[in-house]
Design an enzyme around this catalytic site. Structure first.
Site, PDB file in Angstrom:
ATOM      1  N   LYS A  64       0.159  -4.498  -2.190  1.00 55.70           N
ATOM      2  CA  LYS A  64       0.711  -3.375  -2.941  1.00 55.70           C
ATOM      3  C   LYS A  64       2.220  -3.477  -3.073  1.00 55.70           C
ATOM      4  O   LYS A  64       2.812  -3.036  -4.068  1.00 55.70           O
ATOM      5  CB  LYS A  64       0.344  -2.061  -2.250  1.00 55.70           C
ATOM      6  CG  LYS A  64      -1.140  -1.720  -2.313  1.00 55.70           C
ATOM      7  CD  LYS A  64      -1.548  -1.264  -3.696  1.00 55.70           C
ATOM      8  CE  LYS A  64      -2.972  -0.767  -3.721  1.00 55.70           C
ATOM      9  NZ  LYS A  64      -3.330  -0.080  -4.968  1.00 55.70           N
ATOM     10  N   LYS A  65       2.860  -4.063  -2.074  1.00 51.13           N
ATOM     11  CA  LYS A  65       4.316  -4.214  -2.119  1.00 51.13           C
ATOM     12  C   LYS A  65       4.759  -5.345  -3.050  1.00 51.13           C
ATOM     13  O   LYS A  65       5.959  -5.558  -3.223  1.00 51.13           O
ATOM     14  CB  LYS A  65       4.863  -4.466  -0.705  1.00 51.13           C
ATOM     15  CG  LYS A  65       4.831  -3.230   0.186  1.00 51.13           C
ATOM     16  CD  LYS A  65       5.409  -3.532   1.561  1.00 51.13           C
ATOM     17  CE  LYS A  65       5.544  -2.281   2.407  1.00 51.13           C
ATOM     18  NZ  LYS A  65       4.282  -1.626   2.739  1.00 51.13           N
ATOM     19  N   SER A  66       3.809  -6.057  -3.629  1.00 50.50           N
ATOM     20  CA  SER A  66       4.180  -7.094  -4.601  1.00 50.50           C
ATOM     21  C   SER A  66       4.547  -6.506  -5.955  1.00 50.50           C
ATOM     22  O   SER A  66       4.897  -7.242  -6.879  1.00 50.50           O
ATOM     23  CB  SER A  66       3.025  -8.088  -4.762  1.00 50.50           C
ATOM     24  OG  SER A  66       1.883  -7.438  -5.300  1.00 50.50           O
ATOM     25  N   ASP A 114       4.011  -7.579   5.927  1.00 52.92           N
ATOM     26  CA  ASP A 114       2.680  -6.999   5.723  1.00 52.92           C
ATOM     27  C   ASP A 114       1.689  -8.027   5.186  1.00 52.92           C
ATOM     28  O   ASP A 114       0.508  -8.030   5.558  1.00 52.92           O
ATOM     29  CB  ASP A 114       2.758  -5.816   4.752  1.00 52.92           C
ATOM     30  CG  ASP A 114       3.180  -4.533   5.439  1.00 52.92           C
ATOM     31  OD1 ASP A 114       3.044  -4.448   6.668  1.00 52.92           O
ATOM     32  OD2 ASP A 114       3.662  -3.620   4.749  1.00 52.92           O
TER      33      ASP A 114
END
Length: 670
Positions: free
Chosen positions: A206-208, A252
């Protein structure tokens, strides 16, 4: 072929031992799941059911139970149950519309059962019953108010369910002596490890997103004292970008893999421990960091507690685990029940991987159901800290359709948090709760002189809410002309009253940061607020008297500014791109967008009160946080536990002897 070392060379012996140890661990790792165990479902089921030492699972269960004992009091709310559930006028936001909380004494008993279950999980006593006592009230409270959901809210219930169906009470538990089987099937470890591996890995995926990798999600987080060591060799902006965003993304995405292997496990767990302890200081997220810390040992060898305490009674330890794949133990026929269990585990894994990316069902771009500007379903989106919201304006207008009079309510009245402002379904629920409470006020004082008691039953409720997402312009989130009491809503239908996010203005964020720094440089008391609106829409605003040197400047488009005098008459000015206008304090005004495309403008102002205090030599004390407020937190937890016990005692007295229950009332509900 193994490398040859000269045994007579003393310096070579450590390398020989290291190579043999490394080769043994690789052989063991390959033996855990071989190709043949994946070639058929029956082979995979056999691998999942090989006997395994329950030591590590038992210790993690006890630590998880301890975290839940604390969580029930704090984040679930047993310590302040009287505040959270005691006022019948409080507005709640259930997932199932129409679901209502029980009366306060019975709500306390629901919490008491959940707390009792948490103690049972921790002690491993009557474990199956304890899991039921915990998880059933947990999900009842979970469904009762989604405004308290976080990205980790789903986790505790799922972990309890996974432990419930396994044998986590066969070590470090009061039940252990009664258990005949001193081993557990390997799937007991596999499924819980998968749950936390997915937690880390999906959070990394999701942090990508560009919102995170460009550094706009967690802006200014490096101001916290925890990041001071990094600012020795990095600037504040570099710390935000490289440490908070990019290191968080890499961490993460990779830490789950690193904790799986012996050679990288120790450094990974050191980083993981530091990461979770930092999160416990940075954010108010309850026991989540400590639950992650408590379950990290699951990634270690299954018999590590026995080695740690030098337990000589190794009941089915690592030797059993190593022997089983090789076929030294007599194989048992795989039963239908075992196949069903493994199929259920695979289904659970598929669901956990699917849910964070399931928002296409609710059509993100069409803002359906639970979505607004970002994918919905709240915590199940796994968008951990990716979306930073800043709410600048909330206006609640109640119109009496019979008298044609309009009145305004204090934002947040009858609520305990402000999560509702960002979700279309909760805004609608809040409007109906306001209507119900206004009707109650009429019943309580039918002949009162209050303006609210004189309302008719034919009401309309409108809300104008302005938010900024990840450093963008502040813009309205909902159509302020829509009556929320008559609007239609369905989980799979478009939310007609959500205003779309102005994505075309996202590229302005760097320019906004530059302007903001210039305004901050004017004095210690100046500030700026960036606004954007669609053509034909109007912003009604009030400038507080404590603000001075207020001006409005248009960055894009054209607006008409109307300044309302005391007799409701108005004077208007047209302001185009690059134009500005000084405006008066202590008055209402209206800004209407007249250009054919969205208009962007900004308010600049100074805080007169702070400036006057500074001129008198009175400075606002800096807001500093204690580095390690351990004693304060311990005192708070002791106080909360005392309140929890007192609430249970009062509820029992009320139910048994009809003794009135004393409760506290939050200030915003008075």
């Amino acid at each position: 072929m193994e490398p040859r070392f000269a045994e007579q060379d003393g310096n070579a012996m450590p390398f020989v031992r290291a190579w043999k140890k490394f080769k043994d661990r690789v052989d063991w790792l390959l033996s855990v799941f071989t190709y043949h165990e994946f070639c058929s479902f029956e082979k995979f089921t056999e691998a999942m059911y090989r006997p395994t030492d329950p030591a590590s699972l038992g210790v993690c269960r006890a630590l998880f139970g301890l975290c839940m004992v604390i969580d029930v009091v704090e984040e679930r709310g047993l310590g302040h149950v009287d505040v959270k559930w005691g006022d019948p006028d409080t507005c709640y936001f259930p997932l199932i519309h129409g679901l209502r909380p029980l009366a306060l004494p019975w709500m306390v008993l629901v919490y008491a059962l959940m707390w009792l279950g948490a103690f049972g999980i921790m002690l491993g006593y009557r474990f199956k019953i304890a899991c039921g006592l915990f998880v059933l009230p947990y999900y009842y409270l979970f469904l009762l108010d989604k405004s308290y959901w976080n990205n980790h809210s789903f986790l505790y219930g799922i972990v309890t369910l996974l432990l419930w169906v396994g044998g986590a009470n066969r070590y470090c538990a009061l039940d252990a002596k009664r258990e005949k089987d001193k081993t557990v099937p390997y799937w007991n470890y596999f499924i819980v490890k998968f749950q936390f591996f997915a937690l880390y890995f999906i959070a990394g995926l999701k942090k990508s997103s560009s919102e995170w990798l460009t550094g706009y999600a967690m802006a200014n987080l490096s101001d916290h004292w925890l990041f001071n060591p990094f600012k020795i060799f990095l600037t504040t902006a570099q710390t935000d970008f490289l440490i908070v965003h990019w290191f968080g993304f890499i961490f993460d995405l990779s830490v789950g893999f690193f904790m799986l292997y012996d050679i990288t496990r120790i450094p990974a767990m050191v980083f993981c421990t530091a990461f979770h302890l930092m999160n416990s200081r940075l954010f108010s997220i309850g026991m989540f960091p400590y639950v992650c810390l408590a379950t990290m040992p699951l990634f270690c060898h299954v018999d590590w507690p026995r080695k740690f305490i030098r337990d000589s009674s190794n009941n089915g330890g690592e030797k059993e685990e190593e022997a089983s794949p090789g076929g030294c133990r007599k194989k048992k026929k795989i039963s239908r029940k075992q196949k069903c269990v493994v199929a259920a585990l695979l289904l659970h894994m598929a669901v956990q991987l699917f849910l964070p990316y399931s928002h296409f069902i609710t059509k993100v771009r069409e803002t359906r159901g639970y979505n607004n500007w970002v994918p919905g379903l709240y915590g199940y989106s796994m968008d951990m800290m990716i979306h930073a919201w800043d709410t600048s304006l909330v206006v609640i207008k109640v119109r009496d359709n019979e008298s044609k009079k309009e009145r305004y309510l204090e934002p947040g009245i009858w609520t305990l948090n402000d999560r509702w402002v960002k979700h279309g379904d909760m805004v609608r629920q809040y409007a109906f709760c306001i209507q119900d409470n206004l009707e109650k006020m009429k019943v309580r004082s039918p002949h009162g002189n209050s303006t609210w008691s004189n309302l008719s039953s034919n009401l309309s409720i409108f809300m104008d809410i302005w938010c900024s997402l990840n450093g963008r312009f502040h813009q309205r989130l909902f159509d302020s002309s829509v009556d929320l009491l008559t609007v239609d809503w369905h989980p799979l239908k478009p939310i007609s009253y959500v205003i779309p996010l102005l994505d075309q203005l996202t590229s302005y964020r760097a320019q906004l940061n530059s302007i903001q720094q210039q305004v901050f440089a004017w004095s210690n008391y100046t500030d700026v607020l960036f606004m954007a609106d669609f053509p034909g829409m109007r912003l009604e605003n009030y400038v507080a008297e404590e603000l001075t040197n207020v001006s409005i400047s248009v960055l894009e488009g054209e607006v008409i500014y109307r300044d309302y005098d005391g007799d409701s008459s108005s004077t208007s000015w047209t302001i185009g791109k690059g134009g500005s206008l000084a405006i008066s304090s202590g008055r209402f005004h209206q800004v209407e967008t007249t250009s054919p495309h969205p208009a962007c403008y900004m308010y600049t102002f100074a805080n007169r009160t702070k400036q006057q205090l500074a001129d008198r030599g009175i400075e606002e004390p800096p807001r500093t946080k204690e580095a390690f407020p351990i004693l304060k937190e311990i005192k708070y937890r002791i106080y909360a536990i005392g309140r929890a016990i007192g609430n249970i005692f009062n509820a029992l007295l009320h139910l048994a002897f009809d003794v009135p229950m004393l409760r506290r009332v939050p200030l915003n509900l008075i």
